[in-house]
Design a protein around this motif. Structure first.
Motif, PDB file in Angstrom:
ATOM      1  N   ALA A 196       0.681  -1.579   0.073  1.00 49.36           N
ATOM      2  CA  ALA A 196      -0.224  -0.055   0.495  1.00 49.36           C
ATOM      3  C   ALA A 196       0.489   1.513  -0.422  1.00 49.36           C
ATOM      4  O   ALA A 196       0.598   2.074  -0.775  1.00 49.36           O
ATOM      5  CB  ALA A 196      -1.055   0.166   1.329  1.00 49.36           C
TER       6      ALA A 196
ATOM      7  N   GLY B 271       0.853   3.196  -2.873  1.00 50.86           N
ATOM      8  CA  GLY B 271       0.410   4.810  -2.942  1.00 50.86           C
ATOM      9  C   GLY B 271       1.261   6.322  -2.498  1.00 50.86           C
ATOM     10  O   GLY B 271       1.034   6.880  -3.781  1.00 50.86           O
TER      11      GLY B 271
ATOM     12  N   ALA C  82       1.796   7.102  -6.486  1.00 49.60           N
ATOM     13  CA  ALA C  82       0.374   7.189  -7.171  1.00 49.60           C
ATOM     14  C   ALA C  82       0.026   9.146  -6.916  1.00 49.60           C
ATOM     15  O   ALA C  82      -0.376   9.408  -7.944  1.00 49.60           O
ATOM     16  CB  ALA C  82      -0.952   6.208  -6.784  1.00 49.60           C
TER      17      ALA C  82
ATOM     18  N   GLY D 251       4.518   7.345   0.862  1.00 49.33           N
ATOM     19  CA  GLY D 251       3.381   6.198   1.163  1.00 49.33           C
ATOM     20  C   GLY D 251       2.910   6.016   1.630  1.00 49.33           C
ATOM     21  O   GLY D 251       2.199   6.042   2.320  1.00 49.33           O
TER      22      GLY D 251
ATOM     23  N   TYR E 240      -0.461   6.203   4.728  1.00 53.76           N
ATOM     24  CA  TYR E 240      -1.508   5.472   4.727  1.00 53.76           C
ATOM     25  C   TYR E 240      -1.760   5.627   6.188  1.00 53.76           C
ATOM     26  O   TYR E 240      -2.863   5.252   5.949  1.00 53.76           O
ATOM     27  CB  TYR E 240      -0.806   4.392   4.097  1.00 53.76           C
ATOM     28  CG  TYR E 240      -1.284   2.838   4.896  1.00 53.76           C
ATOM     29  CD1 TYR E 240      -2.322   2.532   4.172  1.00 53.76           C
ATOM     30  CD2 TYR E 240      -0.680   2.106   5.917  1.00 53.76           C
ATOM     31  CE1 TYR E 240      -2.754   1.168   4.363  1.00 53.76           C
ATOM     32  CE2 TYR E 240      -1.855   1.467   6.162  1.00 53.76           C
ATOM     33  CZ  TYR E 240      -2.653   0.678   6.023  1.00 53.76           C
ATOM     34  OH  TYR E 240      -3.310  -0.303   5.670  1.00 53.76           O
TER      35      TYR E 240
ATOM     36  N   LEU F  66      -8.487   1.122   0.830  1.00 53.82           N
ATOM     37  CA  LEU F  66      -7.012   2.295   0.335  1.00 53.82           C
ATOM     38  C   LEU F  66      -6.310   1.561  -0.471  1.00 53.82           C
ATOM     39  O   LEU F  66      -5.569   2.104  -1.836  1.00 53.82           O
ATOM     40  CB  LEU F  66      -6.016   2.805   1.767  1.00 53.82           C
ATOM     41  CG  LEU F  66      -7.332   3.410   2.566  1.00 53.82           C
ATOM     42  CD1 LEU F  66      -6.053   3.512   3.372  1.00 53.82           C
ATOM     43  CD2 LEU F  66      -7.202   5.167   2.161  1.00 53.82           C
ATOM     44  N   VAL F  67      -5.867   0.576  -0.780  1.00 52.66           N
ATOM     45  CA  VAL F  67      -5.270  -0.490  -1.854  1.00 52.66           C
ATOM     46  C   VAL F  67      -5.468   0.173  -3.082  1.00 52.66           C
ATOM     47  O   VAL F  67      -5.007  -0.007  -4.466  1.00 52.66           O
ATOM     48  CB  VAL F  67      -4.741  -1.502  -1.618  1.00 52.66           C
ATOM     49  CG1 VAL F  67      -4.122  -2.363  -2.377  1.00 52.66           C
ATOM     50  CG2 VAL F  67      -3.639  -1.629  -0.244  1.00 52.66           C
TER      51      VAL F  67
ATOM     52  N   ALA G 284      -5.045   3.246  -4.545  1.00 57.03           N
ATOM     53  CA  ALA G 284      -4.017   3.752  -5.029  1.00 57.03           C
ATOM     54  C   ALA G 284      -3.444   3.002  -6.234  1.00 57.03           C
ATOM     55  O   ALA G 284      -2.916   3.595  -6.865  1.00 57.03           O
ATOM     56  CB  ALA G 284      -3.150   3.084  -4.023  1.00 57.03           C
TER      57      ALA G 284
END
Length: 297
Positions: A222, A226, A229, A246, A250, A277-278, A281
């Motif tokens: 994640a 993230g 991203a 990230g 997170y 959340l993952v 992302a």
């Protein structure tokens, strides 16, 4: 609203999992090696550090030994893949399963408490600093040192050869690169960083538990995905920094979600929040590409 203690607690967790993200980055992005060993090497680092500290060892020496133990676990995974030709994902699963029993052997019981024992945080507790700032400050220093050392390594000749191994192993071998050795070295380094994170986690939380590694790989992924991203990854320094950012974002997102009454989320919803959340992302970069291609058309 998130309280100051919850905010800095999220920063603390983000910095710790930033080290995990560095390890996941090396395995998944640099070497293209899907490695689930981290779910075992994280509690391994905690178990080794906690057991040695309770036995009277210097906490920094115990932390270093935890990192060495993590390196050994990663090296075993890579060795199973390189020498015994076991598929990398399966090799990591085998090591992860074995580490559960090894961690129990090391601790002699499911968990070890560090309450009252000297840790790396002990000297800082004597300073005139708010208790909820001690861990974030120390972890920031540790993470920055690791970050600069990693950037230095990844831009060295050995680091470039390791990156070439991940991009195209056949081409790297054709140019005289020992891809097998570098794979073992890289996966060992990745899990060494995860072991370091586990050791520091045990000392900041005051306990080491055999089950504390469950889901570590998801958090690491994640953080990596993230970070990619939201930030540019054109250079290795930016890429590693994106992993750290990230991880912090997170943990902040988790803290906000759990402390916002309007959402009605509770601690048991942590895995659900992580999955959401993952997913976001992973989807965000694709949505950006679709918007750009649509605008270009």
């Amino acid at each position: 609203m998130v309280s100051a203690i919850a905010f800095f607690g999220a920063i603390e967790s983000g910095l710790l999992f930033g080290l995990v993200a560095f390890g996941v980055f090396i395995a998944f992005r640099v070497l293209d090696f899907p490695d689930l060993t981290v779910d075992g090497s994280f509690p391994l680092g905690a178990a080794v550090a906690a057991t040695l500290i309770v036995s009277g060892w210097n906490p920094w020496v115990a932390t270093a030994m935890a990192m060495v133990a993590g390196c050994m676990a990663g090296a075993l995974t890579a060795w199973l893949n390189v020498r015994l030709q076991i598929m990398n994902l399966l090799a990591s699963i085998l090591t992860m399963i074995a580490l559960y029993s090894i961690n129990l052997r090391i601790m002699g019981k499911p968990n070890v408490a560090l309450l009252g024992d000297e840790t790396v945080l002990t000297p800082w507790e004597e300073l005139d600093i708010a208790f909820y700032l001690i861990s974030p400050i120390l972890l920031t220093l540790v993470v920055l040192v690791v970050y600069f050392l990693l950037v230095r390594f990844m831009t060295s000749e050995t680091g470039l050869a390791m990156r070439a191994t991940g991009v195209n192993a056949k081409m790297a071998r054709a140019n005289g690169v020992h891809t097998g050795r570098l794979t073992i070295m890289g996966v060992a380094l990745a899990n060494g960083l995860v072991g370091l994170a586990g050791a520091l986690f045990a000392q900041t939380q005051g306990t080491a538990d055999v089950t504390m590694g469950v889901g570590t790989i998801v958090v690491g992924l994640a953080a990596v995905i993230g970070g990619e991203a939201i930030m540019s990854t054109r250079t290795i320094a930016r890429w590693l920094f994106a992993c750290l950012i990230g991880a912090i974002l997170y943990r902040l997102a988790i803290a906000v979600a759990l402390n916002t009454d309007a959402l009605g989320l509770q601690a048991q919803d942590l895995n659900l929040i992580t999955a959401v959340l993952v997913t976001l992302a992973i989807v965000m970069p694709r949505m950006k590409q679709l918007k750009r291609s649509g605008g270009a058309a």
